[in-house]
Scaffold this active site. Structure first.
Site, short mmCIF file in Angstrom:
data_model
loop_
_atom_site.label_atom_id
_atom_site.label_comp_id
_atom_site.label_asym_id
_atom_site.label_seq_id
_atom_site.Cartn_x
_atom_site.Cartn_y
_atom_site.Cartn_z
N SER A 148 73.10 -114.88 18.53
CA SER A 148 73.14 -113.98 19.25
C SER A 148 71.60 -113.87 19.75
O SER A 148 70.89 -114.29 18.61
CB SER A 148 73.25 -113.31 19.76
OG SER A 148 73.34 -111.76 20.40
N TYR A 173 77.53 -106.86 13.36
CA TYR A 173 77.50 -108.43 14.63
C TYR A 173 76.98 -109.12 14.37
O TYR A 173 76.21 -110.68 14.23
CB TYR A 173 78.10 -108.09 16.21
CG TYR A 173 78.23 -109.06 16.79
CD1 TYR A 173 78.82 -110.27 17.08
CD2 TYR A 173 76.80 -109.63 17.56
CE1 TYR A 173 78.48 -111.37 18.05
CE2 TYR A 173 76.57 -110.51 19.09
CZ TYR A 173 78.12 -111.60 18.99
OH TYR A 173 77.86 -112.41 20.05
#
Ligand SMILES: NC(=O)c1ccc[n+]([C@@H]2O[C@H](COP(=O)([O-])OP(=O)(O)OC[C@H]3O[C@@H](n4cnc5c(N)ncnc54)[C@H](OP(=O)(O)O)[C@@H]3O)[C@@H](O)[C@H]2O)c1
Length: 253
Positions: A145, A158
């Protein structure tokens, strides 16, 4: 035996994984997708693969459940034999995942463990489980990400897992180089999938904020990512190894 290369995409039933599966099929690969609970969406992806002239099969997998990986491998092997007359795959794309927003102060151990299991531990051990299923000369693509490069409040757990995946990917590239297996990370920016649906619906202004922070001036779509992953699964990308490729339209540059 199928002469085509075969790619396995975890979480291929929706979002980015679905677009990856379609683009892999367009490049002439046979595709195995996994889904967790959404069998109907998985069937839709297979239909989309067939629409572009490809072949695909779907297998259920809870990518958090490491204890189930041995059974998954067995089922995969049976499906590969039945559909493609082979026992091996050429490319593994670790994509399955879900998000979680929580500040450092608010993130519970349960939420942390869920993220750990799906985004890091599951990827680590699924890859380990499938090492001898992966053909020499093939490749691994792990989905990270943009949040591993830039920091936004609410994503500490995350993003930390995604950072871990990037380190793991470099180690895979190093350890598997002798088998000519490449390993790379693709790091998408914010993409308009079910992953962000609730957030974008609850706070539509977030879409404009993300667009304003992105050089190309919009939020990403699934179609922005699948072709990059598919490219990495071709001989045209044979010399790309151990890299992090960010596809964010230029977020926070
Ligand atoms: N969207 C973004 O903004 C964005 C940005 C950067 C990175 N990513 C990463 O990209 C990947 C895909 O995200 P997405 O946006 O495509 O999400 P999505 O649209 O919500 O799709 C998630 C996919 O993962 C599967 N999945 C969910 N939980 C699973 C589990 N426990 N075991 C196995 N599969 C599971 C889903 O299967 P079912 O259909 O069966 O539920 C579905 O195929 C994730 O790793 C995510 O972290 C997303």
């Amino acid at each position: 035996m199928s002469t085509k290369k075969i790619a396995l995409v975890t979480g291929g039933s929706r979002g980015l994984g679905k677009d990856m599966a379609i683009n892999l099929a367009k490049k002439g690969l046979d595709v195995v997708i996994t889904y967790n609970s959404n069998k109907k969406a998985a069937s839709d992806t297979i239909a989309s693969i067939e629409e572009v002239g490809g072949n695909g099969v779907a297998i259920q997998l809870d990518a958090r459940n490491i204890k189930s990986f041995a059974d998954f491998k067995k089922e995969l092997s049976e499906q590969l034999k039945a559909d493609f007359n082979t026992s091996n795959i050429d490319y593994l794309i670790n994509n399955a995942g879900f998000g979680h927003e929580g500040s450092v102060a608010d993130t519970t151990e349960e939420a942390f463990d869920e993220l750990l299991n799906i985004h890091f531990k599951g990827v680590y051990f699924l890859t380990q489980t499938l090492l001898d299923t992966l053909n020499d000369g093939g490749g691994i693509v792990n989905i990270s990400s943009g949040l591993s490069r830039f920091s936004l409040p609410g994503y500490s757990a995350y993003a930390s897992m995604k950072g871990a995946i990037e380190v793991y990917t470099r180690y895979l590239a190093k350890e598997l180089g002798g088998r000519k297996i490449k390993a790379n990370t693709v790091a998408p920016g914010a993409i308009n999938t079910d992953f962000n649906k609730e957030r974008f619906e609850q706070a539509p202004q977030v879409v404009d904020i993300i667009a304003s922070m992105t050089a190309l001036g919009r939020v990403g779509e699934s179609e922005d990512i699948g072709s990059i992953v598919a490219f990495l699964c071709t001989d045209d990308a044979a010399w790309v190894n151990g890299q992090r490729i960010e596809a964010s339209g230029g977020m926070f540059i």
